[in-house]
Design an enzyme around this catalytic site. Structure first.
Site, mmCIF file in Angstrom:
data_model
loop_
_atom_site.group_PDB
_atom_site.id
_atom_site.type_symbol
_atom_site.label_atom_id
_atom_site.label_comp_id
_atom_site.label_asym_id
_atom_site.label_seq_id
_atom_site.Cartn_x
_atom_site.Cartn_y
_atom_site.Cartn_z
ATOM 1 N N GLY A 156 11.589 13.327 -12.447
ATOM 2 C CA GLY A 156 11.634 11.875 -12.430
ATOM 3 C C GLY A 156 12.613 11.266 -11.444
ATOM 4 O O GLY A 156 12.224 10.443 -10.604
ATOM 5 N N HIS A 185 -2.510 -5.466 -1.862
ATOM 6 C CA HIS A 185 -2.911 -5.253 -0.470
ATOM 7 C C HIS A 185 -1.716 -5.101 0.476
ATOM 8 O O HIS A 185 -0.717 -5.807 0.377
ATOM 9 C CB HIS A 185 -3.803 -6.389 0.010
ATOM 10 C CG HIS A 185 -3.085 -7.716 0.128
ATOM 11 N ND1 HIS A 185 -2.394 -8.101 1.249
ATOM 12 C CD2 HIS A 185 -2.959 -8.723 -0.766
ATOM 13 C CE1 HIS A 185 -1.870 -9.294 1.071
ATOM 14 N NE2 HIS A 185 -2.189 -9.697 -0.152
#
Length: 208
Positions: free
Chosen positions: A64, A134
Site C-alpha cells: 500500500g 478526462h
C-alpha cells in the site's frame, strides 16, 4: 514466461486483489519469516521477494504505502527482474475508457472509473470507487484511496497519496510525494512533498 502471477507482499492490498477476482495467482512473496508457508486468503506464501528471480510468473507488487512499493519494485529491478514481468490488475467492475492507458504493475480495484484519454502510470494503486476523468495523469507509484474523485486534466505526481473521499478540482496538480488528507477538497495546486487537508484543503506540513 510461465502463466500465472505472484503477488509481492502478504498485505491487505493482496487480499483485496484476490477478493476482486484476479485470475492465475500462484503464490505470494513476502520477506516476513513468520509468514513463510502460511496462506493469505487461500493463497500460499511461497518465498521471499528475491525468490522472484528463480520463478517465471508475472509479478504484482501489492504494497500500500507508495514509498515502500517503490523501494520493493526498485529492489526487484536492481536484482535483474525485467520490467516486462509486472502484471496489471483491473477488477471486473472497474470501467476503463478505450482511449485511456494503464501502466505496468498498476492495480484498479472494484468500482474504479477511468473515462477518456487518461494516463495511469506504472505501479499505481487505485482503490475502490475512484473516479478519474478526462485527460487526467496519475504518475508512477501514486496511490488514490477509496472514493477519490479527480476533475478533468488533473495531474497526480509520482508517489503522491490522495486520501479517502478527497476530491481535486479540474486542471490542478498534486505534487510528487505529497499527501492529501481524507475528505479534502483541493482547490489549488499542491506543491511537491507537502501535506494538505481540509475544506478547502490547506497546507499542514512538509515531508522530509
Amino acid at each position: 514466461m510461465s502463466e500465472g502471477v505472484l503477488l509481492v507482499g502478504a498485505s491487505g492490498l493482496a487480499r483485496e486483489v484476490i477478493a476482486a477476482g484476479m485470475a492465475g495467482v500462484t503464490g505470494i512473496l513476502d520477506d516476513d519469516a513468520d509468514r513463510q508457508g502460511a496462506e493469505i486468503a487461500g493463497v500460499p506464501v511461497v518465498g521471499r521477494v528475491e525468490d522472484a528471480l528463480a520463478r517465471e510468473e508475472q509479478l504484482l507488487v501489492c504494497i500500500g504505502p507508495s514509498a515502500t512499493r517503490r523501494q520493493v519494485v526498485q529492489r526487484l529491478l536492481d536484482a535483474g527482474v525485467s520490467p516486462d514481468r509486472f502484471a496489471i490488475f483491473a477488477a471486473r467492475s472497474a470501467r476503463i475508457g478505450a482511449s485511456s492507458d494503464i501502466g505496468a504493475g498498476s492495480i484498479l480495484l472494484d468500482g474504479a472509473v477511468i473515462t477518456a484519454d487518461a494516463r495511469i502510470g506504472s505501479h499505481v494503486v487505485i482503490m475502490p470507487n475512484c473516479t478519474i476523468t478526462h485527460d487526467d495523469v496519475v504518475d508512477d507509484f501514486a496511490t488514490l484511496a477509496a472514493g477519490v474523485a479527480l476533475g478533468g486534466s488533473v495531474r497526480i505526481g509520482t508517489g503522491a497519496y490522495v486520501g479517502m473521499n478527497a476530491s481535486v478540482r479540474q486542471g490542478l496538480a498534486v505534487g510528487e510525494d505529497s499527501t492529501v488528507g481524507m475528505g479534502a477538497v483541493v482547490l489549488a495546486d499542491v506543491p511537491e512533498r507537502q501535506t494538505w487537508a481540509g475544506v478547502p484543503a490547506q497546507q499542514l506540513g512538509e515531508h522530509e
